[in-house]
Design an enzyme around this catalytic site. Sequence first.
Site, mmCIF file in Angstrom:
data_model
loop_
_atom_site.group_PDB
_atom_site.id
_atom_site.type_symbol
_atom_site.label_atom_id
_atom_site.label_comp_id
_atom_site.label_asym_id
_atom_site.label_seq_id
_atom_site.Cartn_x
_atom_site.Cartn_y
_atom_site.Cartn_z
ATOM 1 N N CYS A 76 39.273 55.950 48.322
ATOM 2 C CA CYS A 76 38.943 55.436 46.985
ATOM 3 C C CYS A 76 38.126 56.469 46.210
ATOM 4 O O CYS A 76 37.112 56.946 46.711
ATOM 5 C CB CYS A 76 38.156 54.133 47.124
ATOM 6 S SG CYS A 76 37.410 53.600 45.570
ATOM 7 N N CYS B 280 34.350 55.139 45.569
ATOM 8 C CA CYS B 280 33.378 54.866 46.632
ATOM 9 C C CYS B 280 32.356 56.011 46.730
ATOM 10 O O CYS B 280 32.682 57.168 46.448
ATOM 11 C CB CYS B 280 34.094 54.689 47.971
ATOM 12 S SG CYS B 280 34.733 53.020 48.247
ATOM 13 N N ASP C 147 37.587 61.318 34.320
ATOM 14 C CA ASP C 147 38.198 62.624 34.588
ATOM 15 C C ASP C 147 39.466 62.849 33.757
ATOM 16 O O ASP C 147 39.866 63.970 33.517
ATOM 17 C CB ASP C 147 38.531 62.753 36.082
ATOM 18 C CG ASP C 147 37.267 62.694 36.943
ATOM 19 O OD1 ASP C 147 36.250 63.314 36.549
ATOM 20 O OD2 ASP C 147 37.275 62.026 37.992
ATOM 21 N N HIS D 194 33.142 48.617 48.190
ATOM 22 C CA HIS D 194 34.512 48.634 47.698
ATOM 23 C C HIS D 194 35.114 47.223 47.613
ATOM 24 O O HIS D 194 36.000 46.964 46.792
ATOM 25 C CB HIS D 194 35.331 49.506 48.666
ATOM 26 C CG HIS D 194 36.742 49.732 48.257
ATOM 27 N ND1 HIS D 194 37.102 50.644 47.292
ATOM 28 C CD2 HIS D 194 37.909 49.153 48.680
ATOM 29 C CE1 HIS D 194 38.429 50.628 47.141
ATOM 30 N NE2 HIS D 194 38.922 49.733 47.975
ATOM 31 N N ASN E 63 38.849 45.895 33.564
ATOM 32 C CA ASN E 63 40.232 45.522 33.785
ATOM 33 C C ASN E 63 40.349 45.237 35.266
ATOM 34 O O ASN E 63 40.125 46.134 36.072
ATOM 35 C CB ASN E 63 41.112 46.711 33.385
ATOM 36 C CG ASN E 63 42.445 46.261 32.878
ATOM 37 O OD1 ASN E 63 42.625 45.101 32.511
ATOM 38 N ND2 ASN E 63 43.383 47.169 32.843
ATOM 39 N N GLY F 285 47.345 45.910 35.749
ATOM 40 C CA GLY F 285 47.539 47.354 35.734
ATOM 41 C C GLY F 285 46.355 48.126 36.288
ATOM 42 O O GLY F 285 46.253 49.335 36.117
ATOM 43 N N SER G 212 44.842 49.480 39.473
ATOM 44 C CA SER G 212 45.274 49.676 40.845
ATOM 45 C C SER G 212 44.105 49.760 41.824
ATOM 46 O O SER G 212 44.271 49.553 43.010
ATOM 47 C CB SER G 212 46.124 50.942 40.936
ATOM 48 O OG SER G 212 45.424 52.001 40.321
ATOM 49 N N HIS H 6 38.033 48.585 43.608
ATOM 50 C CA HIS H 6 36.588 48.878 43.613
ATOM 51 C C HIS H 6 35.949 48.293 42.342
ATOM 52 O O HIS H 6 36.469 48.489 41.263
ATOM 53 C CB HIS H 6 36.364 50.394 43.672
ATOM 54 C CG HIS H 6 34.966 50.744 44.044
ATOM 55 N ND1 HIS H 6 34.611 51.266 45.269
ATOM 56 C CD2 HIS H 6 33.810 50.616 43.352
ATOM 57 C CE1 HIS H 6 33.307 51.449 45.311
ATOM 58 N NE2 HIS H 6 32.801 51.061 44.162
ATOM 59 N N HIS I 22 34.436 48.040 39.163
ATOM 60 C CA HIS I 22 34.092 49.028 38.140
ATOM 61 C C HIS I 22 34.637 48.602 36.781
ATOM 62 O O HIS I 22 35.522 47.761 36.689
ATOM 63 C CB HIS I 22 34.676 50.404 38.499
ATOM 64 C CG HIS I 22 36.166 50.507 38.316
ATOM 65 N ND1 HIS I 22 37.066 49.897 39.161
ATOM 66 C CD2 HIS I 22 36.912 51.134 37.365
ATOM 67 C CE1 HIS I 22 38.302 50.151 38.763
ATOM 68 N NE2 HIS I 22 38.242 50.895 37.661
ATOM 69 N N GLN J 201 34.942 50.198 32.388
ATOM 70 C CA GLN J 201 35.048 51.409 31.590
ATOM 71 C C GLN J 201 34.314 51.230 30.270
ATOM 72 O O GLN J 201 34.076 50.106 29.827
ATOM 73 C CB GLN J 201 36.507 51.735 31.307
ATOM 74 C CG GLN J 201 37.314 51.982 32.562
ATOM 75 C CD GLN J 201 38.707 52.459 32.215
ATOM 76 O OE1 GLN J 201 38.881 53.465 31.532
ATOM 77 N NE2 GLN J 201 39.706 51.721 32.659
ATOM 78 N N LYS K 163 51.256 34.236 32.686
ATOM 79 C CA LYS K 163 51.759 34.003 31.330
ATOM 80 C C LYS K 163 52.242 35.330 30.746
ATOM 81 O O LYS K 163 51.560 36.342 30.843
ATOM 82 C CB LYS K 163 50.634 33.448 30.464
ATOM 83 C CG LYS K 163 51.016 33.302 29.000
ATOM 84 C CD LYS K 163 49.853 32.790 28.170
ATOM 85 C CE LYS K 163 50.188 32.802 26.684
ATOM 86 N NZ LYS K 163 51.327 31.925 26.347
HETATM 87 ZN ZN LIG Z 1 35.916 52.140 46.511
#
Ligand SMILES: [Zn+2]
Length: 350
Positions: A52, A55, A78, A117, A157, A163, A165, A168, A170, A172, A315
């Site tokens: 990950c 992590c 990044d 995680h 998200n 979407g 993936s 973990h 987190h 944005q 939905k």
């Molecule tokens: Zn992680």
Amino acid sequence: MTESNLLTDPHRRFNPLTRDWVLVSPQRTQRPWSGQLEKVAKAPLLQFDPTCYLCPGNTRASGARNPHYTSTFVFTNDFAALRPDVQPLTQNDSCRGLLLAESEAGACRVVCFFPRHDLTLARMTQPEIANVVGVWAEQYAELGTQPNINYVQIFENRGEIMGCSNPHPHGQIWANQTIPNEPRKEQESQLAYQQKYGSCLLCDYLQLEANEGTRIVVENQHFAALVPFWAVWPYEVMVVPKEHERDLTTLDSASSKSLADILKQVTTRYDNIFETSFPYSMGFHQAPTDGEAHAEWHFHAHFYPPLLRSKTIKKFMVGYEMLASPQRDITPELAAATLRSLNSIHYSER
Ligand SMILES: [Zn+2]
Ligand SMILES: [Zn+2]
Ligand SMILES: [Zn+2]
């Protein structure tokens, strides 16, 4: 149209924040359903995943190594969608605005909520979530003071279905030179409402909801979580401070703890609906950071979860909804009653 018709007959509802309408069709909840079957989440996650990129101690694709962080960790994305160093682009107004483009400066950051995680907001403790609230407030303040940042969008998200993936925990932060579409609409509506009625749109709305009670999911001393009258998504929730606050930085430590508590209560109930880690997009709408006072702004968070009938049936916003208007079958009142009735303890801890 009476209140009871709203629970049985087709009608449309107005969203005063965006000034859009949603079509509500409660009579359709009787029809047979065959929705999409999503793959059900597999084996339990590791507490630390060596593959990950979020992590602690792991190396990201850029080659940077994460510190051995113990609570939250923020870094510049990044592969950022926005960057600070764009060349100013002059618009071409020789074609009546038909081919209009402008440069857009900004920044994208990632906020790791916690080192573990396998956790989510629903399964983190209230003090751990309060740390995240504190980081969000700091980031809003810091990015907002940059001269070319006029709006700061904090969001999370969650779930493969949305979407995202990486499980973990987190979120944005995307910060822009201009105010993006959704907050711009809310900005205009809140300002127009204040000018017309001399009061705050969301203060007034919260008062109505408090009196009625049917769409409130959970509340504490400083915050209420409710399914808005105009909700589009089946279990859409809005989290609203009870006091008139323009952004996260005006919260004192008690209110930050209250916000953490409400976020935990909402996400726990979400997970308990279908006993799964409930996917959603959530984010805060706060006052723009363009140097104006923005007394009209009442900050809030939106949760937009896609699941409808089960952990595998979601939905879709297609057909009529893409071309005409969003539509829903389950009424916001019914969704709020379902969320209210759920256990406040996470299903994995019972
Ligand atoms: Zn992680
Ligand atoms: Zn207000
Ligand atoms: Zn909003």
